[in-house]
Design an enzyme around this catalytic site. Structure first.
Site, short mmCIF file in Angstrom:
data_model
loop_
_atom_site.label_atom_id
_atom_site.label_comp_id
_atom_site.label_asym_id
_atom_site.label_seq_id
_atom_site.Cartn_x
_atom_site.Cartn_y
_atom_site.Cartn_z
N TYR A 165 -32.01 -2.53 30.20
CA TYR A 165 -31.73 -3.52 30.84
C TYR A 165 -32.04 -4.00 31.97
O TYR A 165 -32.16 -5.42 32.39
CB TYR A 165 -29.99 -3.70 30.50
CG TYR A 165 -29.18 -3.00 31.57
CD1 TYR A 165 -28.72 -3.47 32.83
CD2 TYR A 165 -29.05 -1.48 31.47
CE1 TYR A 165 -28.16 -2.64 33.90
CE2 TYR A 165 -28.44 -0.91 32.46
CZ TYR A 165 -27.91 -1.37 33.51
OH TYR A 165 -27.18 -0.53 34.31
N HIS A 187 -17.91 -2.48 25.09
CA HIS A 187 -19.21 -2.26 26.01
C HIS A 187 -20.23 -1.30 25.15
O HIS A 187 -21.64 -1.78 25.19
CB HIS A 187 -19.03 -1.78 27.09
CG HIS A 187 -19.86 -1.78 28.33
ND1 HIS A 187 -20.54 -2.97 28.66
CD2 HIS A 187 -20.86 -0.97 28.79
CE1 HIS A 187 -21.55 -2.79 29.61
NE2 HIS A 187 -21.79 -1.61 29.44
N LYS A 188 -19.88 -0.30 24.40
CA LYS A 188 -20.65 0.47 23.67
C LYS A 188 -19.91 1.21 22.79
O LYS A 188 -18.69 1.30 22.88
CB LYS A 188 -21.37 1.59 24.54
CG LYS A 188 -22.34 1.13 25.78
CD LYS A 188 -22.71 2.37 26.58
CE LYS A 188 -23.74 1.96 27.74
NZ LYS A 188 -24.06 3.03 28.67
N ASP A 242 -19.77 -6.29 33.03
CA ASP A 242 -21.22 -6.16 32.85
C ASP A 242 -21.78 -6.55 31.51
O ASP A 242 -22.97 -7.33 31.30
CB ASP A 242 -21.77 -4.88 33.01
CG ASP A 242 -21.09 -3.82 33.85
OD1 ASP A 242 -19.79 -4.21 34.33
OD2 ASP A 242 -21.25 -3.01 34.49
N TRP A 296 -22.45 -9.94 37.98
CA TRP A 296 -22.81 -10.04 36.50
C TRP A 296 -22.13 -11.06 35.69
O TRP A 296 -22.51 -11.99 34.88
CB TRP A 296 -22.70 -8.64 35.64
CG TRP A 296 -23.39 -7.55 35.82
CD1 TRP A 296 -22.77 -6.22 36.28
CD2 TRP A 296 -24.81 -7.20 35.72
NE1 TRP A 296 -23.97 -5.30 36.19
CE2 TRP A 296 -25.03 -5.95 35.90
CE3 TRP A 296 -25.85 -8.27 35.46
CZ2 TRP A 296 -26.44 -5.33 35.90
CZ3 TRP A 296 -26.94 -7.83 35.42
CH2 TRP A 296 -27.37 -6.32 35.60
#
Length: 385
Positions: free
Chosen positions: A52, A146-147, A157, A231
């Site tokens: 990223y 997010h993950k 983010d 972000w």
């Protein structure tokens, strides 16, 4: 001759006129390309990877190419993507099963590459990333985790990684549901991370309240990390650029941007800068961090250019840029450098990151991190520096 002597005197005094900063975006982009001859080396990369940070740096290079008309910036990016992506649209080292939204960020560059080169593999790679987002785990309200390894968690983010990509895909595919999803990401995140007392946004929210960093009552992380707000600010600005003028929720995003701009201005210090932990300027070990200032330079400047923000913020931008010049921008051996870049910060994991003040101010600091240099280049373009 007299003019040059005056400028030289100002430089020596550390009060650098914006007149000396014309085309800084070009100067800094050229410095990055000399420092990192291959785009995979951006952000001090050690291997070919769809990271990223490299994607952010390459997005900045595409904007320099558009601004200057010089092909070398476009070619720098296209060489990276062409090497990474095979004819089937498969991305080198990409793991869909990780359901990591960071992978999506680099996908933003593929839209322009596909438009300019007509290489079908770029369109196929875009579809690969869209496929990930179709099955990305979400909170009960639909906000992306997010993950996969960070269950039930929304991070500021991640809104930048996914929101603008979704909006670009909506335009490419002519499918308005992706506009709606981009807006949902922004507003769901705002609902759970906004702090009315300060007007700032917490780094993350844990729907399950099981993380040690999460407030048991609210699920919010404990501090206001500068880059995470950067972000988020950039994400909203970039989604608005893609969003149709008649979108039913466009007004909500503009109102959010205006509120964020107003509240952030309260935390700009006397030198024009913001700090790693935004609301604790001057506290021991805290510091004026390069990425948050670069991101705000971009977001405020683009907000004015797109007419979401008042021109009255130009004074804030000038003060910010002078602060960057004085405290964060250096020239060494003919190359421009950004210093005081926080290399990385997150939550959870092993070793465990608890989101405390001590955690954020103890993370590694380095020069020329792409999370700072990319937004700085884009910010200089928007502000005409």
């Amino acid at each position: 001759m007299l003019f040059k002597k005056i400028i030289l005197l100002l430089c020596l005094l550390g009060v650098v006129s914006t007149l000396t900063a014309q085309s800084m975006y070009r100067k800094f982009a050229d410095s990055e390309m000399k420092r990192f001859p291959e785009a995979w080396q951006l952000d001090h990369g050690k291997r070919l990877y769809f990271g990223y940070s490299q994607g952010l740096g390459c997005l900045a290079m595409l904007k320099v190419a558009e601004k200057t008309g010089e092909a070398k910036y476009f070619n720098y990016v296209e060489k990276w993507a062409d090497t990474l992506i095979n004819e089937k649209g498969e991305i080198h080292l990409y793991e869909l099963s990780a359901y990591n939204v960071d992978f999506v960020n680099s996908g933003k560059i593929l839209f322009e590459l596909y438009e300019k080169t007509k290489k079908e593999k770029y369109r196929l790679a875009i579809e690969t990333l869209v496929q990930q987002l179709k099955y990305q785990p979400t909170t009960l309200e639909g906000g992306y985790w997010h993950k996969l390894i960070y269950p039930h968690q929304i991070w500021l983010d991640g809104v930048y990684m996914t929101g603008p990509f979704l909006a670009k895909y909506a335009k490419l595919s002519k499918d308005d549901q992706y506009y709606d999803k981009a807006v949902d990401e922004i507003l769901i995140t705002a609902k759970h991370t906004f702090d009315a007392k300060t007007g700032l946004y917490y780094h993350a929210w844990d729907e399950s309240r099981k993380q040690a960093w999460a407030n048991p009552q609210t699920g919010q992380s404990p501090n206001f990390w500068g880059r995470s707000i950067g972000w988020y600010f950039m994400a909203v600005i970039d989604v608005l650029e893609e969003l149709p003028k008649d979108h039913i929720r466009r007004g909500e995003l503009i109102k959010l941007v205006q509120s964020l701009a107003t509240n952030l201005a309260k935390y700009q210090d006397d030198e024009g800068l913001w700090w790693q932990v935004i609301d604790q300027a001057g506290r021991a070990r805290n510091y004026q961090e390069a990425s948050v200032n670069s991101m705000f330079l971009y977001a405020y400047s683009k907000g004015i250019n797109q007419k979401y923000l008042s021109k009255s913020y130009k004074n804030l931008i000038d003060k910010l840029y002078l602060g960057i010049q004085k405290k964060l921008l250096k020239q060494e051996n003919g190359l421009w450098t950004l210093i005081q870049c926080n290399a990385v910060a997150g939550l959870g994991g092993n070793p465990y990151r608890d989101g405390s003040y001590d955690y954020y101010v103890s993370e590694r600091i380095r020069d020329n991190d792409a999370k700072a240099t990319g937004p700085f280049i884009m910010g200089c373009i928007e502000a005409e520096f």
